[in-house]
Design a protein around this motif. Structure first.
Motif, PDB file in Angstrom:
ATOM      1  N   ILE A 376       0.960  -0.982  -0.343  1.00 29.10           N
ATOM      2  CA  ILE A 376       0.212   0.091   0.251  1.00 29.10           C
ATOM      3  C   ILE A 376       0.645   1.460  -0.038  1.00 29.10           C
ATOM      4  CG2 ILE A 376      -0.663   0.186   2.534  1.00 29.10           C
ATOM      5  CD1 ILE A 376      -3.776   1.044   2.045  1.00 29.10           C
ATOM      6  N   GLU A 377       2.125   1.703   0.576  1.00 26.05           N
ATOM      7  CA  GLU A 377       2.775   2.492   1.168  1.00 26.05           C
ATOM      8  C   GLU A 377       3.566   2.939  -0.940  1.00 26.05           C
ATOM      9  OE1 GLU A 377       8.160   2.936   1.256  1.00 26.05           O
ATOM     10  OE2 GLU A 377       6.278   1.307   3.054  1.00 26.05           O
ATOM     11  N   ASN A 378       4.074   1.540  -1.527  1.00 20.75           N
ATOM     12  CA  ASN A 378       4.322   1.542  -2.890  1.00 20.75           C
ATOM     13  C   ASN A 378       3.502   2.581  -4.053  1.00 20.75           C
ATOM     14  OD1 ASN A 378       6.814   0.857  -2.077  1.00 20.75           O
ATOM     15  ND2 ASN A 378       6.678  -1.130  -2.389  1.00 20.75           N
ATOM     16  N   VAL A 379       1.628   2.187  -3.985  1.00 23.95           N
ATOM     17  CA  VAL A 379       0.553   2.122  -4.587  1.00 23.95           C
ATOM     18  C   VAL A 379       0.296   3.659  -4.813  1.00 23.95           C
ATOM     19  CG1 VAL A 379      -1.739   1.793  -5.026  1.00 23.95           C
ATOM     20  CG2 VAL A 379      -0.158  -0.275  -4.433  1.00 23.95           C
ATOM     21  N   LYS A 380       0.759   3.895  -3.105  1.00 28.07           N
ATOM     22  CA  LYS A 380       0.413   5.646  -2.725  1.00 28.07           C
ATOM     23  C   LYS A 380       1.098   6.116  -3.004  1.00 28.07           C
ATOM     24  CE  LYS A 380      -1.711   5.358   2.009  1.00 28.07           C
ATOM     25  NZ  LYS A 380      -1.418   5.700   3.778  1.00 28.07           N
ATOM     26  N   ILE A 381       2.666   5.837  -2.989  1.00 29.86           N
ATOM     27  CA  ILE A 381       3.468   6.704  -4.346  1.00 29.86           C
ATOM     28  C   ILE A 381       3.250   6.941  -5.260  1.00 29.86           C
ATOM     29  CG2 ILE A 381       6.150   6.229  -5.542  1.00 29.86           C
ATOM     30  CD1 ILE A 381       6.522   5.016  -2.488  1.00 29.86           C
ATOM     31  N   ASP A 382       2.871   5.748  -5.943  1.00 33.29           N
ATOM     32  CA  ASP A 382       2.581   5.762  -7.600  1.00 33.29           C
ATOM     33  C   ASP A 382       0.954   6.427  -8.265  1.00 33.29           C
ATOM     34  OD1 ASP A 382       4.451   4.379  -8.900  1.00 33.29           O
ATOM     35  OD2 ASP A 382       3.613   2.847  -9.096  1.00 33.29           O
ATOM     36  N   LEU A 383       0.393   7.033  -6.770  1.00 33.67           N
ATOM     37  CA  LEU A 383      -0.997   7.604  -7.142  1.00 33.67           C
ATOM     38  C   LEU A 383      -0.280   9.299  -6.985  1.00 33.67           C
ATOM     39  CD1 LEU A 383      -2.677   5.270  -5.084  1.00 33.67           C
ATOM     40  CD2 LEU A 383      -3.632   5.749  -7.438  1.00 33.67           C
ATOM     41  N   PHE A 384       0.591   9.728  -7.701  1.00 33.99           N
ATOM     42  CA  PHE A 384       1.362  10.833  -7.206  1.00 33.99           C
ATOM     43  C   PHE A 384       0.486  11.458  -8.951  1.00 33.99           C
ATOM     44  CE2 PHE A 384       5.020  10.935  -4.421  1.00 33.99           C
ATOM     45  CZ  PHE A 384       4.606  12.043  -4.179  1.00 33.99           C
ATOM     46  N   PRO A 385      -0.602  12.643  -8.123  1.00 30.79           N
ATOM     47  CA  PRO A 385      -0.783  13.293  -9.364  1.00 30.79           C
ATOM     48  C   PRO A 385       0.321  14.288 -10.516  1.00 30.79           C
ATOM     49  CG  PRO A 385      -1.072  15.029  -7.051  1.00 30.79           C
ATOM     50  CD  PRO A 385      -0.594  13.858  -7.039  1.00 30.79           C
ATOM     51  N   ASP A 386       1.422  14.622  -9.989  1.00 30.17           N
ATOM     52  CA  ASP A 386       2.255  15.222 -10.958  1.00 30.17           C
ATOM     53  C   ASP A 386       2.829  13.697 -11.758  1.00 30.17           C
ATOM     54  OD1 ASP A 386       0.966  17.829 -10.255  1.00 30.17           O
ATOM     55  OD2 ASP A 386       1.916  18.195  -8.270  1.00 30.17           O
ATOM     56  N   GLU A 387       3.108  14.244 -13.219  1.00 24.83           N
ATOM     57  CA  GLU A 387       3.470  13.412 -13.953  1.00 24.83           C
ATOM     58  C   GLU A 387       5.588  14.405 -14.559  1.00 24.83           C
ATOM     59  OE1 GLU A 387       0.315  13.454 -15.095  1.00 24.83           O
ATOM     60  OE2 GLU A 387      -0.135  11.924 -13.803  1.00 24.83           O
ATOM     61  N   VAL A 388       6.034  13.508 -14.279  1.00 26.75           N
ATOM     62  CA  VAL A 388       7.049  14.707 -15.701  1.00 26.75           C
ATOM     63  C   VAL A 388       7.286  13.016 -16.766  1.00 26.75           C
ATOM     64  CG1 VAL A 388       8.766  15.253 -14.375  1.00 26.75           C
ATOM     65  CG2 VAL A 388       9.073  12.993 -14.529  1.00 26.75           C
ATOM     66  N   TYR A 389       7.222  13.671 -18.116  1.00 24.80           N
ATOM     67  CA  TYR A 389       7.065  12.606 -19.449  1.00 24.80           C
ATOM     68  C   TYR A 389       8.862  12.653 -19.869  1.00 24.80           C
ATOM     69  CZ  TYR A 389       2.129  13.414 -18.981  1.00 24.80           C
ATOM     70  OH  TYR A 389       1.402  13.133 -18.487  1.00 24.80           O
ATOM     71  N   ILE A 390       9.515  11.329 -20.076  1.00 24.14           N
ATOM     72  CA  ILE A 390      10.942  10.797 -20.548  1.00 24.14           C
ATOM     73  C   ILE A 390      10.699  10.188 -21.951  1.00 24.14           C
ATOM     74  CG2 ILE A 390      13.104  10.260 -19.949  1.00 24.14           C
ATOM     75  CD1 ILE A 390      11.882  12.810 -17.678  1.00 24.14           C
ATOM     76  N   PHE A 391      11.658  10.687 -22.250  1.00 23.56           N
ATOM     77  CA  PHE A 391      11.460  10.024 -23.981  1.00 23.56           C
ATOM     78  C   PHE A 391      13.296   9.171 -23.714  1.00 23.56           C
ATOM     79  CE2 PHE A 391       9.942  14.036 -24.501  1.00 23.56           C
ATOM     80  CZ  PHE A 391       9.229  13.538 -25.738  1.00 23.56           C
ATOM     81  N   SER A 392      12.844   8.277 -24.306  1.00 23.04           N
ATOM     82  CA  SER A 392      14.402   6.963 -24.043  1.00 23.04           C
ATOM     83  C   SER A 392      14.967   7.667 -25.435  1.00 23.04           C
ATOM     84  CB  SER A 392      13.374   5.675 -24.618  1.00 23.04           C
ATOM     85  OG  SER A 392      12.550   5.570 -25.864  1.00 23.04           O
ATOM     86  N   PRO A 393      15.894   6.414 -25.583  1.00 25.40           N
ATOM     87  CA  PRO A 393      16.776   6.993 -26.814  1.00 25.40           C
ATOM     88  C   PRO A 393      15.737   6.687 -28.356  1.00 25.40           C
ATOM     89  CG  PRO A 393      18.226   5.926 -25.041  1.00 25.40           C
ATOM     90  CD  PRO A 393      16.535   6.088 -25.181  1.00 25.40           C
ATOM     91  N   LYS A 394      15.212   5.985 -28.456  1.00 28.40           N
ATOM     92  CA  LYS A 394      14.590   5.678 -29.634  1.00 28.40           C
ATOM     93  C   LYS A 394      12.857   6.536 -30.006  1.00 28.40           C
ATOM     94  CE  LYS A 394      15.928   0.947 -30.192  1.00 28.40           C
ATOM     95  NZ  LYS A 394      15.888  -0.386 -30.326  1.00 28.40           N
ATOM     96  N   GLY A 395      12.796   7.842 -28.987  1.00 24.78           N
ATOM     97  CA  GLY A 395      11.835   7.892 -29.048  1.00 24.78           C
ATOM     98  C   GLY A 395      10.462   7.892 -28.189  1.00 24.78           C
ATOM     99  N   ARG A 396      10.325   6.324 -27.413  1.00 26.28           N
ATOM    100  CA  ARG A 396       9.808   6.425 -26.405  1.00 26.28           C
ATOM    101  C   ARG A 396       9.359   7.221 -25.266  1.00 26.28           C
ATOM    102  NH1 ARG A 396       9.825   0.256 -23.002  1.00 26.28           N
ATOM    103  NH2 ARG A 396       7.789   0.614 -21.991  1.00 26.28           N
ATOM    104  N   ILE A 397       7.701   7.264 -25.169  1.00 24.40           N
ATOM    105  CA  ILE A 397       7.445   8.158 -23.734  1.00 24.40           C
ATOM    106  C   ILE A 397       7.132   7.560 -22.823  1.00 24.40           C
ATOM    107  CG2 ILE A 397       6.477  10.417 -23.436  1.00 24.40           C
ATOM    108  CD1 ILE A 397       5.704  11.382 -26.164  1.00 24.40           C
ATOM    109  N   MET A 398       7.346   7.906 -21.757  1.00 27.13           N
ATOM    110  CA  MET A 398       7.405   7.354 -20.212  1.00 27.13           C
ATOM    111  C   MET A 398       7.030   8.591 -19.414  1.00 27.13           C
ATOM    112  SD  MET A 398       8.330   3.947 -20.903  1.00 27.13           S
ATOM    113  CE  MET A 398       8.889   3.506 -19.025  1.00 27.13           C
ATOM    114  N   GLU A 399       6.428   7.589 -18.245  1.00 27.37           N
ATOM    115  CA  GLU A 399       5.153   8.875 -17.897  1.00 27.37           C
ATOM    116  C   GLU A 399       6.172   7.770 -16.206  1.00 27.37           C
ATOM    117  OE1 GLU A 399       2.848   6.663 -19.135  1.00 27.37           O
ATOM    118  OE2 GLU A 399       1.848   8.717 -20.270  1.00 27.37           O
ATOM    119  N   LEU A 400       6.146   9.508 -15.252  1.00 30.75           N
ATOM    120  CA  LEU A 400       6.894   8.824 -14.334  1.00 30.75           C
ATOM    121  C   LEU A 400       6.078   9.932 -13.270  1.00 30.75           C
ATOM    122  CD1 LEU A 400      10.437   7.992 -15.029  1.00 30.75           C
ATOM    123  CD2 LEU A 400       9.081   6.572 -14.903  1.00 30.75           C
TER     124      LEU A 400
END
Length: 711
Positions: A376-400
């Motif tokens: 539950i501690e980890n799921v609460k962390i993953d429920l953060f409302p703010d995201e950053v959008y990161i690109f992989s070297p091949k252009g794939r977008i990851m939300e974190l």
């Protein structure tokens, strides 16, 4: 007209007649099952399931969800089994009801543990069918709307749970209307005085702003007409809990928050969104750096919109969101906006696919977590409302989540990439693995086969996935290392009896394992490595079972200890072998090992004062030696007395760097007006390296004395 008939009439606007009849039938079944039961308010209990179904009907949910809503408390509150529901209403509805049903009261150590277990069960159920969480959210919303009937302490507990878990889940599923109402109702129950004060201040501020709000709204509407754009402009109200959070977390005054005017422009197509953006930028000047395009890159919960901030009339800030009607519907109702359970062949749209991906991640967390509280501690962390959008070297977008690091990114890409990560490049430059990532950066992870997670990563990773997998890997690593150390310690003792573990027969091993209450030899070895069992005691038990004579007089034990030889330390034993901070042993120092129950071995210098009370315990203290292939860097503490003169600390630091050592920490104290005392923790390879370093420091003009600190 009765309540159920009025409700059935509402459903007729979007459901088939036979589906409405099934919902009606579920209502009558629930009414009969709950006969004689009342709510705290005194109303018949069936009013609650009907209200829950009403909330779902507002979202145009399918008939099976509405039936589950009608029946959601039947299993727990009336004793009717799941099988009876399955027979009456089919397997799908019975599964939904079972998923939503609360846990039968179990004996937990704490309320937190009970809450965690409850949530864990809910997470598993919603991973099987997302409708479970939608019924659960509607159930919680009606309970929050009727909190007034409960005792204040219980109301606060439910409100806290809602703010911590249910509101973030609703947000994560893109259900803005639901999460906002959860937050405001939870805030009102948790902090009634603060809530009333903010509510009163908001009413007053709205009255003062009415004239300017009207002017801004009219100017925006006029601008859209001039550009030939079909759209509507809405004033956007800030909700109470959002205002409170900004005041508390961002330390802003109430007036600062209310001085911002917010509008939403809703148009007919994506193309019109960008044209409307150009139109409003032509009307008022935009704030630099405040534009966000969530249409091209949607948020993790599927939210899409253009965001911009403008300098309005008299310089007042105007926040504007521009979106299509479909995006507006999705922003308000999220995953419930376009329900797709019409046919099994229907392809999930982007929002459903994102939710499935998130739920898959939740399921992975559940399988890897050590217990429900960690989960539950980890799921609460993953429920953060703010995201950053990161690109992989091949252009794939990851939300974190905001604040995520390259290690979080590595685990988001794949667990193996996270586990084997050794370095990273951010926008093509080498960067620390702990550096928080910013939206738009391209991150490349450098891996090496055989690399392992570093325990220090737990100090900076943000995502639940990274945290869980690091802990999981460390647990396995610790187990493997404790088994290896246990085997070395046991073999060392057995060698003093002129035998080895390989020579002990299976029957003797099985008998000793049985006496210890274990089934696997590796568990016994792990216990020895962790210091939970003494190698000498286990060795004697094995030899007695095997029929070998074991003498235990002190003189003979000592002689055998010498025959066994000292255990050689390589410096790379890992998590179950640590170096004592009191005396900081380095290769070349005479050393002993102290076995500590559950923690493995702590290595001390032979003459360490901390061992005074342990010296009589020959089973816990082991003679050690350094392996000829010892590797790594070791901490050593130095005390340097030097004359105060300009630049001498810089000279000292340079000398250490030139000697190929690194400074871990440094502190400076003035002893008197003339002499400074510098305490240093430096990393060296061995005693020879240390003597070279000391020689170089002594050569500095102004160094009066240098000593190595022990204890």
């Amino acid at each position: 007209m009765s309540d159920i008939e009025a409700f059935a009439e509402r459903l007729g606007s979007y459901l088939e007649a036979d589906q409405v009849n099934l919902v009606r039938r579920a209502y009558f079944y629930a009414e009969q099952a709950h006969d004689g039961q009342t709510r705290r308010s005194g109303e018949p209990y069936v009013t609650h399931p009907l209200a829950v179904a009403g909330i779902l009907a507002e979202m145009h949910m399918d008939h099976q969800s509405l039936m589950a809503a009608m029946l959601h408390d039947v299993i727990e509150d009336t004793g009717i089994p799941k099988q009876a529901l399955e027979k009456q209403f089919g397997e799908t509805v019975a599964e939904l009801v079972d998923g939503v049903s609360k846990l039968t009261q179990m004996d937990f150590d704490t309320k937190a543990e009970a809450q965690a277990e409850n949530f864990q069960k809910m997470a598993l159920a919603m991973a099987r069918d997302i409708r479970v969480i939608l019924v659960k959210l509607a159930d919680r919303l009606h309970n929050m709307r009727t909190l007034g009937a409960l005792a204040p302490a219980k109301a606060r507990r439910i409100a806290r749970e809602t703010l911590e878990i249910y509101a973030p889940i609703a947000h994560r599923l893109g259900m803005h209307n639901l999460s906002t109402e959860f937050e405001d109702l939870g805030f009102r129950a948790m902090y009634p005085l603060r809530s009333r004060m903010i509510e009163r201040a908001v009413r007053q501020a709205r009255g003062n702003r009415r004239e300017l709000l009207g002017k801004l709204l009219a100017s925006l509407e006029e601008r859209l007409q001039q550009q030939g754009l079909n759209g509507r402009v809405l004033g956007r109200e800030k909700h109470m809990y959002g205002i409170y959070q900004k005041m508390r977390l961002k330390r802003r005054a109430f007036n600062e928050i209310m001085d911002v005017y917010a509008f939403r422009i809703i148009v007919d197509s994506v193309d019109s969104c960008y044209r409307a953006l150009g139109a409003v930028h032509g009307l008022y000047k935009p704030f630099p750096g405040r534009f966000k395009d969530y249409i091209a890159i949607p948020k993790a919960n599927g939210y899409q919109s253009l965001h911009t901030t403008l300098f309005g009339i008299g310089g007042v800030p105007i926040e504007i969101q521009i979106r299509t009607e479909e995006m507006e519907e999705l922003a308000n109702n999220g995953i419930a906006a376009h329900w797709l359970y019409k046919s099994k062949d229907e392809v999930l749209n982007g929002n459903h696919a994102r939710t499935r991906k998130w739920l898959k991640g939740v399921l992975e967390l559940q399988q890897s977590a050590g217990n429900s509280l960690e989960f539950i501690e980890n799921v609460k962390i993953d429920l953060f409302p703010d995201e950053v959008y990161i690109f992989s070297p091949k252009g794939r977008i990851m939300e974190l989540p905001k604040g995520a690091t390259p290690v979080d990114f590595a685990y988001a890409v794949h667990t193996d990439i996270g586990n084997n990560c050794i370095a990273c490049r951010i926008n093509r430059r080498l960067a620390p693995l702990s550096e928080p990532l910013q939206s738009g950066q391209t991150v490349e992870i450098i891996t090496a086969p055989g690399a392992r997670p570093n325990p220090a990563w737990l100090n900076f990773v943000i995502t639940g996935k990274a945290r869980t997998h690091i802990r999981h890997a460390l647990k396995h690593q610790r187990h493997a290392e404790s088994v290896a150390l246990g085997e070395r310690l046991l073999d060392k003792v057995l060698s003093s009896f002129d035998t080895s573990l390989a020579n002990i027969d299976e029957q003797s091993i099985s008998a000793v394992l049985g006496d210890c209450g274990l089934t696997l030899m590796e568990d016994l070895l792990a216990d020895i490595g962790l210091g939970n069992r003494m190698a000498y005691v286990v060795a004697r038990s094995l030899l007695l079972q095997a029929g070998t004579r074991t003498d235990s007089t002190p003189e003979k034990s000592e002689k055998r200890e010498e025959q066994g030889g000292a255990l050689a330390i390589r410096g790379t034993e890992g998590l179950v072998m640590n170096f004592a901070r009191c005396c900081n042993p380095i290769p070349g120092d005479p050393i002993v090992g102290l076995l500590t129950s559950g923690k493995g071995m702590l290595i001390h210098q032979e003459n360490c004062q901390e061992l005074a009370s342990q010296r009589h315990d020959s089973e816990k203290l082991l003679h050690l030696t350094w392996d000829k292939d010892v590797s790594g860097e070791f901490t050593v503490e130095l005390r340097v007395e030097l004359e105060q003169q300009r630049g001498i600390i810089a000279q000292l630091a340079t000398s250490i760097t030139v000697a190929d050592a690194s400074i871990e920490r440094i502190s400076v104290d003035e002893r008197d007006g003339r002499i400074s005392v510098v305490q240093l923790a430096v990393r060296v390879r061995d005693r020879l390296h240390l003597s070279q370093l000391i020689k170089r420091i002594r050569a500095i003009s102004g160094v009066a004395r240098i000593t190595r600190l022990k204890n």
